[in-house]
Motif scaffolding. Structure first.
Motif, short mmCIF file in Angstrom:
data_model
loop_
_atom_site.label_atom_id
_atom_site.label_comp_id
_atom_site.label_asym_id
_atom_site.label_seq_id
_atom_site.Cartn_x
_atom_site.Cartn_y
_atom_site.Cartn_z
N PHE A 62 -1.07 9.58 1.99
CA PHE A 62 0.08 9.10 1.37
C PHE A 62 -0.55 9.19 -0.42
N ASP A 63 -1.82 9.20 -0.50
CA ASP A 63 -2.03 9.31 -1.89
C ASP A 63 -1.98 7.97 -2.36
N ALA A 64 -2.45 6.84 -1.56
CA ALA A 64 -2.25 5.63 -1.74
C ALA A 64 -3.70 4.89 -1.56
N THR A 67 -3.83 1.26 -2.50
CA THR A 67 -3.08 0.10 -2.17
C THR A 67 -3.02 0.12 -0.37
N ILE A 68 -3.65 1.19 0.33
CA ILE A 68 -3.52 1.22 1.61
C ILE A 68 -4.07 0.06 2.48
N SER A 69 -4.82 -0.93 1.78
CA SER A 69 -5.23 -2.07 2.62
C SER A 69 -4.13 -2.93 2.79
N TRP A 70 -2.94 -2.80 2.25
CA TRP A 70 -1.75 -3.54 2.49
C TRP A 70 -1.12 -3.03 3.94
N ALA A 71 -1.30 -2.07 4.68
CA ALA A 71 -1.04 -1.79 5.76
C ALA A 71 -1.46 -2.74 6.82
N GLY A 72 -2.69 -3.24 6.70
CA GLY A 72 -3.35 -4.23 7.51
C GLY A 72 -2.77 -5.65 6.93
N THR A 73 -2.95 -5.91 5.76
CA THR A 73 -2.51 -7.09 5.34
C THR A 73 -0.97 -7.70 5.54
N ALA A 74 -0.17 -6.33 5.59
CA ALA A 74 1.31 -6.54 5.58
C ALA A 74 1.53 -7.17 7.42
N SER A 75 0.60 -6.58 8.24
CA SER A 75 0.82 -6.88 9.57
C SER A 75 0.57 -8.37 9.55
N LEU A 76 -0.79 -8.86 9.31
CA LEU A 76 -0.98 -10.17 9.27
C LEU A 76 -0.19 -11.17 8.65
N MET A 77 0.32 -10.62 7.45
CA MET A 77 1.41 -11.78 6.88
C MET A 77 2.52 -11.75 7.59
N TYR A 120 5.08 2.97 1.75
CA TYR A 120 5.88 1.99 1.59
C TYR A 120 6.54 1.61 2.90
N GLN A 121 7.12 2.94 3.61
CA GLN A 121 7.74 2.57 4.93
C GLN A 121 6.65 2.17 5.89
N LEU A 122 5.44 2.74 5.91
CA LEU A 122 4.23 2.36 6.53
C LEU A 122 3.81 0.84 6.58
N PHE A 123 4.00 0.19 5.28
CA PHE A 123 3.82 -1.14 5.23
C PHE A 123 4.91 -2.05 5.81
N VAL A 124 6.10 -1.39 5.65
CA VAL A 124 7.14 -2.30 6.14
C VAL A 124 7.22 -2.18 7.87
N PHE A 125 6.75 -1.10 8.31
CA PHE A 125 6.67 -0.95 9.73
C PHE A 125 5.32 -1.69 10.26
N ARG A 126 4.19 -1.65 9.63
CA ARG A 126 3.23 -2.32 10.11
C ARG A 126 3.63 -3.83 10.06
N GLY A 127 4.50 -4.21 9.07
CA GLY A 127 4.95 -5.78 9.38
C GLY A 127 5.49 -6.26 10.30
N PHE A 128 6.50 -5.34 10.83
CA PHE A 128 7.06 -5.38 12.00
C PHE A 128 6.32 -5.46 13.19
N CYS A 129 5.45 -4.56 13.25
CA CYS A 129 4.36 -4.55 14.43
C CYS A 129 3.51 -5.95 14.28
N ARG A 469 -11.38 4.25 -10.34
CA ARG A 469 -10.99 2.69 -10.15
C ARG A 469 -9.97 2.58 -9.17
N SER A 470 -9.31 3.35 -8.61
CA SER A 470 -8.17 3.26 -7.56
C SER A 470 -8.83 4.03 -6.49
N LYS A 471 -9.99 4.53 -6.27
CA LYS A 471 -10.30 5.13 -5.14
C LYS A 471 -11.32 4.14 -4.29
N ILE A 472 -10.81 2.99 -4.12
CA ILE A 472 -11.69 1.88 -3.28
C ILE A 472 -11.86 2.03 -1.91
N TYR A 473 -10.71 2.76 -1.22
CA TYR A 473 -11.00 2.73 0.21
C TYR A 473 -11.16 4.24 0.72
#
Length: 528
Positions: A62-64, A67-77, A120-129, A469-473
């Motif tokens: 996703f060239d992300a 920000t891809i760590s939000w896939a995990g954070t969104a689920s926990l939130m 963004y779809q992935l973050f939302v769907f992981r949130g519902f998971c 700087r953006s290639k942390i993960y």
């Protein structure tokens, strides 16, 4: 409504709802129900931990990467935001069908994750998971507390804890298998969807149906809607800026300040609602002044949640980004963490049930976990693998002695009518700690990584530094020289080392606070 009248109404309703789910079973039926709970919990943690292996591949597709760590954070939130409801849903509605509903939600949105077309779809769907995972975690533990006595719960909750460890082991291996065989992270989610649906049918078949004898209108009227709304606002508006502060945007950014102010105000309103307004509050504040031992046991979950979920997400990061291990090898190393966790959970559960006391298990668990955390400071780019393995084994042993035994201890310090809400409150605080821990950990990691890059002394061009700087993960090392790759791995390690110090602080709080917990045996407050 006066405080005295509100408290009286809450107590009467809570007692009626709790009694309606009391359902001690024969050994044969208990084994059947327990098998269903173990299967549901195992699948939930497979879903939660498999993403730790998949994150770099998701970020690359996703060239992300930043920000891809939000896939995990969104689920926990979302787990945290909705889990505050599940304790009362478990009381008001059927435990069985709330659990099944959670499993269906998880199955549907796992499939949606596989079909996601952007980050963004992935973050939302992981949130519902996360909503589904929250229901499964709360309801499995609540149902077990309904069907066995408090004296037996150490043994059975210990076995459930081993399922958490086994799920944590299977998740990374499944992710590795799908990546190796199919070269696509999406296929894991296509597999998880029908598997979870099949497991939900097993739950429908095995688990008895219990419900309070009140009308649907009365049930809906008892839901704490205002509390849910303001708790959700508080959780999201506080965690979002914490995750990006200092890395993606400055702490002085007006958005960061606004979000934090809104979050803190919403938290204050939530506390007022729970204390003064809600007839059946999601988190009864009286739990925190029933006795100080229960308060400490509950609050410890916030701090060990910070460390636990951080372990799950950042250990794979160390092996893949710092040590250049394959996904399969990373999964093998994680066995050194999760197998001791599963084994220790069963053993400590037996110890609690046989001795009738839990405090020595709690002391052992936090001591062991803190020692394991301190050993992480020895980790580096070329640390002997034996040292790494020993650190993981000690950490896993500590986790196994804490994850479920502290739940049994909390139930021994509470009234029977509060068991479902004690479980949900405990799980909420652990998940909230996990979400906060991942957010804070991401900020610590990125700030340490970026500050180390700034001191590269001309090793990278200005353009390369801007990209890195953006290639942390995730980053492709093929475009860099061996010297540059070595420096990048050192930058990742620098960020991780700061996260390790943060975890040591969390576990120190847990160990020190456990000293004042009073163990009066496996008797609920009803029996005292």
């Amino acid at each position: 409504m006066s405080e005295e009248k509100k408290d009286s109404t809450s107590i009467d309703v809570a007692e009626v709802l709790a009694d309606s789910h009391e359902n001690l079973l024969s050994t044969r039926k208990l084994v059947m129900v327990f098998s269903g709970m173990a299967l549901a919990l195992l699948l939930s943690f497979v879903d939660q931990t498999s993403i730790t292996i998949l994150l770099p591949y998701m970020g690359e597709e996703f060239d992300a990467e930043d920000t891809i760590s939000w896939a995990g954070t969104a689920s926990l939130m979302s787990t945290t935001a909705f889990m505050v409801m599940f304790g009362r849903f478990a009381d008001i509605f059927s435990r069985k069908y709330v659990l099944v509903a959670g499993m269906i939600i998880l199955a549907v949105f796992d499939l949606a994750c596989g079909l996601a077309r952007n980050q963004y779809q992935l973050f939302v769907f992981r949130g519902f998971c996360g909503i589904g995972n929250g229901a499964i975690t709360s309801l499995t533990m609540t149902i077990v507390s309904d069907v066995v006595t408090l004296q037996q719960r150490g043994k059975y909750q210990g076995i459930l804890g081993s399922c958490v460890g086994i799920g944590n082991a299977i998740g990374p291996f499944l992710a590795s298998a799908f990546l190796s065989r199919t070269s696509s992270w999406r296929n894991l989610y296509y597999f998880m969807c029908p598997t979870i649906i099949a497991a939900s049918l097993v739950i429908v078949w095995l688990v008895p149906y219990t419900r309070p004898d009140i009308s649907l209108k009365e049930k809906l009227a008892k839901i704490d809607y205002l509390g849910f709304f303001f708790s959700s606002v508080a959780i999201n508006f506080i965690l979002i800026p914490i995750s990006g502060g200092g890395s993606y945007f400055k702490w002085s950014n007006p958005m960061v300040i606004s979000f934090l102010v809104i979050g803190v105000v919403a938290l204050g309103v939530f506390l007022v609602i729970e204390k003064k307004v809600a007839v059946l509050p999601m988190i009864p504040l009286k739990l925190f002044h029933t006795n100080y031992s229960l308060t400490i046991l509950l609050l410890q979950n916030f701090f060990f949640g910070m460390a636990y979920y951080g372990n799950v997400f950042y250990y794979p990061y160390y092996f893949q980004m710092v040590r250049d291990k394959s996904v399969v090898n990373t999964s093998l190393f994680l066995l050194c963490l999760v197998l001791p966790q599963a084994t220790t959970s069963v053993i400590c559960g037996q110890v609690i049930s046989r001795t009738g006391h839990y405090i020595f298990v709690v002391w052992y668990g936090y001591s062991c976990w803190l020692i394991g955390m301190c050993l992480l400071v020895l980790w580096g780019n070329h640390t002997n693998i034996g040292v790494v393995i020993i650190s993981l084994i000690i950490n896993g042993s500590g986790i196994g002695a804490i994850f479920q035994p502290t739940l049994v201890a909390a139930q021994a310090k509470s009234f029977k009518k509060d068991r479902a809400v004690v479980i949900s409150t405990r799980n909420v605080l652990r998940s909230l700690g996990g979400a906060a821990g991942l957010a804070v950990g991401a900020s610590i990691l990125s700030n340490g990584y970026i500050s180390f890059l700034k001191d590269s002394h001309g090793l990278f061009t200005a353009e390369e530094l801007l990209v890195l700087r953006s290639k942390i993960y995730t980053v492709s090392f093929s475009q860099f020289s061996p010297e540059q790759v070595t420096y990048l791995r050192m930058a990742y390690m620098k960020g991780l080392k700061n996260v390790f110090y943060y975890w040591i602080g969390c576990m120190s709080v847990c160990l020190v606070s456990s000293v004042v917990i009073r163990d009066r045996g496996l008797k609920s407050l009803d029996d005292n």
